[in-house]
Design an enzyme around this catalytic site. Structure first.
Site, PDB file in Angstrom:
ATOM      1  N   ASP A  66      -2.524   6.475  16.604  1.00  0.00           N
ATOM      2  CA  ASP A  66      -2.126   6.423  15.321  1.00  0.00           C
ATOM      3  C   ASP A  66      -3.013   7.421  14.636  1.00  0.00           C
ATOM      4  O   ASP A  66      -2.793   8.598  13.635  1.00  0.00           O
ATOM      5  CB  ASP A  66      -1.887   5.339  14.680  1.00  0.00           C
ATOM      6  CG  ASP A  66      -0.630   4.524  15.058  1.00  0.00           C
ATOM      7  OD1 ASP A  66       0.147   5.270  15.907  1.00  0.00           O
ATOM      8  OD2 ASP A  66      -0.600   3.408  14.714  1.00  0.00           O
ATOM      9  N   GLY A  67      -4.572   7.486  14.778  1.00  0.00           N
ATOM     10  CA  GLY A  67      -5.563   8.157  14.065  1.00  0.00           C
ATOM     11  C   GLY A  67      -5.353   9.685  14.447  1.00  0.00           C
ATOM     12  O   GLY A  67      -5.290  10.410  13.699  1.00  0.00           O
ATOM     13  N   ARG A 151     -20.190  -2.551  -6.706  1.00  0.00           N
ATOM     14  CA  ARG A 151     -19.529  -3.339  -7.938  1.00  0.00           C
ATOM     15  C   ARG A 151     -18.246  -3.069  -7.987  1.00  0.00           C
ATOM     16  O   ARG A 151     -17.849  -1.680  -7.460  1.00  0.00           O
ATOM     17  CB  ARG A 151     -20.413  -3.194  -9.009  1.00  0.00           C
ATOM     18  CG  ARG A 151     -21.901  -3.729  -9.304  1.00  0.00           C
ATOM     19  CD  ARG A 151     -22.337  -3.146 -10.575  1.00  0.00           C
ATOM     20  NE  ARG A 151     -22.289  -1.764 -10.773  1.00  0.00           N
ATOM     21  CZ  ARG A 151     -22.641  -1.001 -11.802  1.00  0.00           C
ATOM     22  NH1 ARG A 151     -22.895  -1.734 -12.877  1.00  0.00           N
ATOM     23  NH2 ARG A 151     -22.829   0.159 -11.872  1.00  0.00           N
ATOM     24  N   THR A 181       2.044   0.263   6.749  1.00  0.00           N
ATOM     25  CA  THR A 181       1.641  -0.442   7.728  1.00  0.00           C
ATOM     26  C   THR A 181       0.078  -0.287   8.025  1.00  0.00           C
ATOM     27  O   THR A 181      -0.361  -0.885   8.841  1.00  0.00           O
ATOM     28  CB  THR A 181       2.432  -0.381   8.897  1.00  0.00           C
ATOM     29  OG1 THR A 181       2.062   1.302   9.370  1.00  0.00           O
ATOM     30  CG2 THR A 181       3.568  -0.513   8.920  1.00  0.00           C
ATOM     31  N   SER A 184      -2.762   0.001   3.121  1.00  0.00           N
ATOM     32  CA  SER A 184      -2.156  -0.810   1.899  1.00  0.00           C
ATOM     33  C   SER A 184      -1.664  -2.287   2.477  1.00  0.00           C
ATOM     34  O   SER A 184      -1.853  -3.168   1.554  1.00  0.00           O
ATOM     35  CB  SER A 184      -0.796   0.086   1.792  1.00  0.00           C
ATOM     36  OG  SER A 184      -0.232  -0.780   0.720  1.00  0.00           O
ATOM     37  N   LEU A 185      -1.357  -2.458   3.704  1.00  0.00           N
ATOM     38  CA  LEU A 185      -1.173  -3.674   4.214  1.00  0.00           C
ATOM     39  C   LEU A 185      -2.316  -4.520   4.386  1.00  0.00           C
ATOM     40  O   LEU A 185      -1.963  -5.619   3.910  1.00  0.00           O
ATOM     41  CB  LEU A 185      -0.308  -3.572   5.906  1.00  0.00           C
ATOM     42  CG  LEU A 185      -0.096  -4.808   6.081  1.00  0.00           C
ATOM     43  CD1 LEU A 185       1.014  -5.566   5.595  1.00  0.00           C
ATOM     44  CD2 LEU A 185       0.265  -4.479   7.936  1.00  0.00           C
TER      45      LEU A 185
END
Length: 284
Positions: A66-67, A151, A181, A184-185
């Protein structure tokens, strides 16, 4: 037919997989063209730059994972040609088949028994306070996150010029359905079908747990910006690849790109099959 080939030359087994793919194509009298790094891996002089490879090919095969596909999108530039991911190892979310299935892949090309899944791309425009403008393309996501500070940072998101929210978090993700997928997942965002015409905005480790992911139509422009000068520089990353330091006063505009990625799919391989496999879904 001509197949252009891009390969992840750093991946173990890449040379073996590349030789096998070229051999399978040659037996079927399908011509092969190599991208510059793939040609170097084979010891072949020359090799083509991504945009030239896309223009000269009927189909593009991307050997890796995928990368590698994410990097290939940047290398190829805007193209309508079908792009097939051939994973060296297990099947990925973006790959059409594994390197053990290259004969199936070649036969599908000859018989034209394949489909394409149209995947939304993002255009990210970074407008610096000094007037500099940089533009990037993403398949998965654009992220604005804290830099070297340990922070939480304060940042804002706008949708078509209207303030969505001011966040106190590790960062913000703007993802396509394909990117739902990925990062964000991992940050708690929802899974989204690739056919959905939406973006998802997901905060990374927000200070307030009520700040959740938001799904919006992909016809809008999303703007991300740091709020406090003493927290700069922040870091903007595009598909985990391109990185830009973001100063106070800089802005990142994210919108749907004019071109999409036509991801090649073989019979029996689908997004939903990949979900079941990668997320280890099982029935009751």
């Amino acid at each position: 037919m001509t197949v252009g080939i891009i390969a992840n030359t750093q991946k173990e087994g890449a040379r073996i997989a590349l030789d096998r793919l070229m051999g399978v194509l040659s037996v079927r009298r399908i011509a092969s063209l190599l991208e510059r790094e793939a040609a170097s891996l084979c010891g072949v002089p020359g090799g083509m730059e991504g945009p030239d490879l896309a223009a000269a090919s009927d189909v593009i095969a991307v050997l890796g994972g995928d990368g590698t596909m994410l990097n290939a999108v940047a290398k190829l530039g805007p193209t309508d040609k079908p792009v097939a991911g051939i994973n060296i190892g297990t099947l990925g979310f973006l790959t059409s088949c594994t390197d053990d299935e290259v004969e199936v892949f070649a036969d599908a090309l000859l018989s034209e028994k394949y489909t394409t899944s149209r995947r939304t791309l993002l255009t990210a425009t970074v407008r610096s306070v000094d007037g500099t403008v940089k533009e990037f393309r993403a398949l998965n996501e654009v992220v604005l996150a804290r830099g070297q500070t340990g922070r939480l940072v304060s940042l804002s998101a706008y949708v078509d010029g209207d303030l969505l929210n001011s966040y106190r978090a590790d960062g913000l993700i703007v993802a396509t359905p394909t990117g739902s997928t990925a990062y964000s997942l991992s940050a708690g965002g929802p899974l989204i079908s690739p056919a959905a015409a939406v973006f998802v905005i997901t905060p990374i480790c927000p200070h307030t747990l009520s700040q959740r992911s938001l799904i919006i139509g992909d016809h809008v422009t999303v703007e991300l910006a740091p709020e406090n000068a003493d927290e700069a520089p922040m870091l903007c990353t595009v598909d985990g690849r391109d990185c830009v330091n973001i100063q106070h006063g800089d802005r990142i505009e994210v919108r749907k790109a004019e071109h999409a990625l036509n991801l090649l799919r073989l019979p029996g391989h689908s997004f939903y099959e990949a979900l079941r496999q990668k997320l280890n879904w099982r029935g009751g």
